[in-house]
Design a protein around this motif. Structure first.
Motif, PDB file in Angstrom:
ATOM      1  N   UNK A  29      23.204  21.884 -18.431  1.00  0.00           N
ATOM      2  CA  UNK A  29      22.177  21.223 -19.251  1.00  0.00           C
ATOM      3  C   UNK A  29      20.793  21.813 -18.950  1.00  0.00           C
ATOM      4  N   UNK A  82      15.596  25.828 -24.814  1.00  0.00           N
ATOM      5  CA  UNK A  82      14.952  25.146 -25.950  1.00  0.00           C
ATOM      6  C   UNK A  82      13.437  25.137 -25.849  1.00  0.00           C
ATOM      7  N   UNK A 140      20.459  24.938 -20.885  1.00  0.00           N
ATOM      8  CA  UNK A 140      20.286  24.666 -22.312  1.00  0.00           C
ATOM      9  C   UNK A 140      18.883  24.116 -22.588  1.00  0.00           C
ATOM     10  N   UNK A 141      18.430  23.241 -21.697  1.00  0.00           N
ATOM     11  CA  UNK A 141      17.107  22.638 -21.845  1.00  0.00           C
ATOM     12  C   UNK A 141      16.017  23.714 -21.733  1.00  0.00           C
ATOM     13  N   UNK A 171      17.025  15.926 -13.614  1.00  0.00           N
ATOM     14  CA  UNK A 171      18.447  16.215 -13.848  1.00  0.00           C
ATOM     15  C   UNK A 171      19.226  15.751 -12.625  1.00  0.00           C
ATOM     16  N   UNK A 184      26.731  18.740 -12.223  1.00  0.00           N
ATOM     17  CA  UNK A 184      27.215  18.911 -13.595  1.00  0.00           C
ATOM     18  C   UNK A 184      26.083  18.958 -14.618  1.00  0.00           C
ATOM     19  N   UNK A 185      24.831  18.929 -14.150  1.00  0.00           N
ATOM     20  CA  UNK A 185      23.719  19.106 -15.082  1.00  0.00           C
ATOM     21  C   UNK A 185      23.161  20.526 -15.062  1.00  0.00           C
TER      22      UNK A 185
END
Lengths: 198, 198
Positions: free
Chosen positions: B190, B197, B193-194, B182, B186-187
């Motif tokens: 993410x 999952x 979220x990753x 990453x 700004x990740x």
């Protein structure tokens, strides 16, 4: 309702595609409309002395991974097309023409062109593919083909890219709201936070 | 507890600073530790043929705006220092040495060096400023000065940069979790979220 959100995009940019699927709902949250601005990154990269993303060592490989992961995290249908990247000038010109003459149809065409390339794998660098997508939404392919060859439209797209550069736009997607610039799909959350502070 | 989060940073990168203020809480959310990796972007940019951010037309001006806005949106104390950017090699070497010998103190030193540069405006490209920050947390300045001149430490930092490049690290901040890369502050969202999952 505030001033419209200026949304600059290049059909050859996956992050532009991702942003195109969310910009209208984001603008709605902010009580604003969207002004769509097709641009071409090629002339911008030239001015900035930047290499196209996929040609940069390490960064290109990372970007390919990040495209797929971003699509997955945000539930956006996506497959990296071949060829990629492409010259998106025909698609940009068709969009610009419709934005000038039939704005509602233009929005539909833009969404369909993005989908054609990033979901259906259609090579929209080819003008006939752009015309086929246009025909699918009821546009007159022959008339649009004539328009795309028109020098006035070619000049209008060049002017649009120059105008974008003059506003500080150097990449895509690029969003400007009340003169506040935001670069990247990953700035959507910043836009929300920024708007909440105002 | 999962494997540690590898966190690559350059003291000369404001986004690395922003990330440094949140990486420990992010890792904690994920039930992981943080492995801190000081690196130098200079040799990486050379390899990639990239210009330093602030020298790129338009992008540099945007970045300056985005630094300040990001700091504001995330409530992180920040003032763009002068000079900026800087050669961060002394700060990186001091951090690397402590990471090898006193990891807990190293984390404190890293936070203090970031704060010294981005909050207090101390030019940490100067070795005496790095030593002053180190002295503030009780480290022996004379001993550290001797260490910083040591060829073994210089080689170790070069090796660390080479090892990072070999893992695909091309910018900062850069986070690797279970081999998933990453890039950028700004990740962080993410990453969440990753992880959700998985």
């Amino acid at each position: 309702m505030g001033t419209a959100v200026d949304f600059y995009f290049d059909f050859s940019s996956p992050y532009s595609y991702f942003a195109s699927t969310r910009i209208e709902s984001l603008a709605k949250e902010l009580g604003r409309e969207v002004n769509w601005h097709p641009i071409l990154l090629g002339p911008m990269f030239k001015l900035m002395g930047s290499a196209p993303l996929m040609q940069v060592p390490l960064k290109g490989a990372y970007a390919e991974k990040d495209f797929a992961r971003t699509a997955q995290l945000f539930n956006i249908p996506f497959e990296l097309p071949k060829p990629f990247p492409i010259a998106s000038v025909a698609a940009a010109r068709a969009s610009l023409y419709l934005l000038q003459h039939r704005p509602d149809t233009a929005r539909l065409l833009i969404h369909r062109l993005f989908k054609a390339y990033y979901v259906d794998g259609l090579d929209i660098s080819q003008q006939d593919k752009v015309l086929a997508v246009a025909a699918d939404i009821g546009l007159d392919g022959n008339q649009l083909a004539a328009v795309l060859a028109d020098d006035q439209l070619k000049a209008a797209l060049k002017d649009a890219v120059a105008a974008a550069l003059a506003r500080g736009v150097f990449g895509a997607p690029f969003i400007i709201i009340d003169d506040e610039p935001f670069w990247g799909f990953d700035r959507f959350e910043h836009i929300r936070m920024w708007a909440a502070l105002k």
